[in-house]
Design a protein around this motif. Structure first.
Motif, PDB file in Angstrom:
ATOM      1  N   ARG A 116       6.956 -32.329 -12.724  1.00  0.00           N
ATOM      2  CA  ARG A 116       6.576 -32.140 -14.131  1.00  0.00           C
ATOM      3  C   ARG A 116       5.080 -31.807 -14.224  1.00  0.00           C
ATOM      4  N   ALA A 117       4.269 -32.550 -13.492  1.00  0.00           N
ATOM      5  CA  ALA A 117       2.826 -32.302 -13.503  1.00  0.00           C
ATOM      6  C   ALA A 117       2.486 -30.952 -12.869  1.00  0.00           C
ATOM      7  N   ALA A 118       3.166 -30.599 -11.783  1.00  0.00           N
ATOM      8  CA  ALA A 118       2.920 -29.315 -11.124  1.00  0.00           C
ATOM      9  C   ALA A 118       3.252 -28.158 -12.063  1.00  0.00           C
ATOM     10  N   ALA A 119       4.302 -28.317 -12.853  1.00  0.00           N
ATOM     11  CA  ALA A 119       4.654 -27.278 -13.826  1.00  0.00           C
ATOM     12  C   ALA A 119       3.541 -27.119 -14.860  1.00  0.00           C
ATOM     13  N   LYS A 120       2.984 -28.220 -15.306  1.00  0.00           N
ATOM     14  CA  LYS A 120       1.863 -28.152 -16.258  1.00  0.00           C
ATOM     15  C   LYS A 120       0.660 -27.469 -15.627  1.00  0.00           C
ATOM     16  N   LEU A 121       0.389 -27.791 -14.369  1.00  0.00           N
ATOM     17  CA  LEU A 121      -0.742 -27.168 -13.685  1.00  0.00           C
ATOM     18  C   LEU A 121      -0.530 -25.664 -13.525  1.00  0.00           C
ATOM     19  N   ALA A 122       0.681 -25.246 -13.203  1.00  0.00           N
ATOM     20  CA  ALA A 122       0.968 -23.813 -13.065  1.00  0.00           C
ATOM     21  C   ALA A 122       0.795 -23.101 -14.407  1.00  0.00           C
ATOM     22  N   ARG A 123       1.285 -23.733 -15.470  1.00  0.00           N
ATOM     23  CA  ARG A 123       1.118 -23.128 -16.798  1.00  0.00           C
ATOM     24  C   ARG A 123      -0.367 -23.044 -17.170  1.00  0.00           C
ATOM     25  N   HIS A 124      -1.091 -24.114 -16.856  1.00  0.00           N
ATOM     26  CA  HIS A 124      -2.521 -24.135 -17.151  1.00  0.00           C
ATOM     27  C   HIS A 124      -3.253 -23.017 -16.396  1.00  0.00           C
ATOM     28  N   ALA A 125      -2.807 -22.718 -15.196  1.00  0.00           N
ATOM     29  CA  ALA A 125      -3.407 -21.634 -14.400  1.00  0.00           C
ATOM     30  C   ALA A 125      -2.886 -20.269 -14.842  1.00  0.00           C
ATOM     31  N   ASP A 126      -2.042 -20.278 -15.883  1.00  0.00           N
ATOM     32  CA  ASP A 126      -1.464 -19.046 -16.430  1.00  0.00           C
ATOM     33  C   ASP A 126      -0.643 -18.288 -15.393  1.00  0.00           C
ATOM     34  N   ARG A 127       0.130 -19.062 -14.620  1.00  0.00           N
ATOM     35  CA  ARG A 127       1.036 -18.473 -13.629  1.00  0.00           C
ATOM     36  C   ARG A 127       2.468 -18.720 -14.055  1.00  0.00           C
ATOM     37  N   ARG A 128       3.361 -17.908 -13.543  1.00  0.00           N
ATOM     38  CA  ARG A 128       4.788 -18.079 -13.823  1.00  0.00           C
ATOM     39  C   ARG A 128       5.520 -18.715 -12.658  1.00  0.00           C
ATOM     40  N   THR A 129       4.782 -19.102 -11.624  1.00  0.00           N
ATOM     41  CA  THR A 129       5.389 -19.687 -10.427  1.00  0.00           C
ATOM     42  C   THR A 129       4.674 -20.976 -10.058  1.00  0.00           C
ATOM     43  N   ILE A 130       5.449 -22.010  -9.800  1.00  0.00           N
ATOM     44  CA  ILE A 130       4.886 -23.256  -9.270  1.00  0.00           C
ATOM     45  C   ILE A 130       4.684 -23.048  -7.773  1.00  0.00           C
ATOM     46  N   LYS A 131       3.473 -23.290  -7.319  1.00  0.00           N
ATOM     47  CA  LYS A 131       3.124 -23.075  -5.918  1.00  0.00           C
ATOM     48  C   LYS A 131       2.761 -24.404  -5.258  1.00  0.00           C
ATOM     49  N   ALA A 132       2.662 -24.374  -3.941  1.00  0.00           N
ATOM     50  CA  ALA A 132       2.260 -25.563  -3.183  1.00  0.00           C
ATOM     51  C   ALA A 132       0.911 -26.074  -3.657  1.00  0.00           C
ATOM     52  N   GLU A 133       0.025 -25.165  -4.045  1.00  0.00           N
ATOM     53  CA  GLU A 133      -1.298 -25.589  -4.501  1.00  0.00           C
ATOM     54  C   GLU A 133      -1.217 -26.456  -5.754  1.00  0.00           C
TER      55      GLU A 133
END
Length: 143
Positions: A116-133
């Protein structure tokens, strides 16, 4: 480190928290590794509790669990979770089926929170993919 947990159920857990985001294979691999590390630590702590109680078998209560969920309701498979539980406790302890299910439930909740948190971080980075980072960033911020 050999990762005992298959990536497919971890990918499923990330996807159920990702909404419309895609999930990279690296994200699933990173989260599986983190789940394994956390599970091994929890099992070692549970082994300490069992030792204090004079037992050689880990029980669900050693993980702080009072109610056991149905294993069919879990995404994480119990057999790899059993292997994860044994990583740091060697062959000194047995792991009851209830303990395996309890640990799988705990680890699945843990994975849901991270995903859930990783999804928020990906959205915050304006990406459409959740990555290892995103997984790594979560752990650098919150652990």
């Amino acid at each position: 480190m050999n990762v005992e947990l298959p990536f497919a159920p971890v990918d499923t857990i990330i996807r159920r928290n990702a909404g419309n985001l895609r999930v990279s294979a690296d994200a699933s691999e990173e989260l599986a590794k983190r789940i394994q590390e956390h599970g091994a630590t929890l099992a070692a702590d549970a082994a300490d509790q069992a030792t204090e109680d004079g037992r050689k078998t880990l029980m669900a209560q050693d993980f702080g669990v009072e109610a056991i969920v149905d294993k069919d309701d879990l995404e994480l498979p119990v057999a790899p979770v059993d292997r994860i539980a044994r990583i740091d406790i060697d062959g000194r302890y047995r792991v009851s089926m209830d303990a395996r299910i309890a640990l799988a439930d705990i680890l699945e909740d843990y994975a849901d929170n991270v995903a859930r948190a990783a999804a928020k971080l990906a959205r915050h980075a304006d990406r459409r993919t959740i990555k290892a980072e995103d997984i790594e960033t979560y752990f650098s911020l919150f652990e």
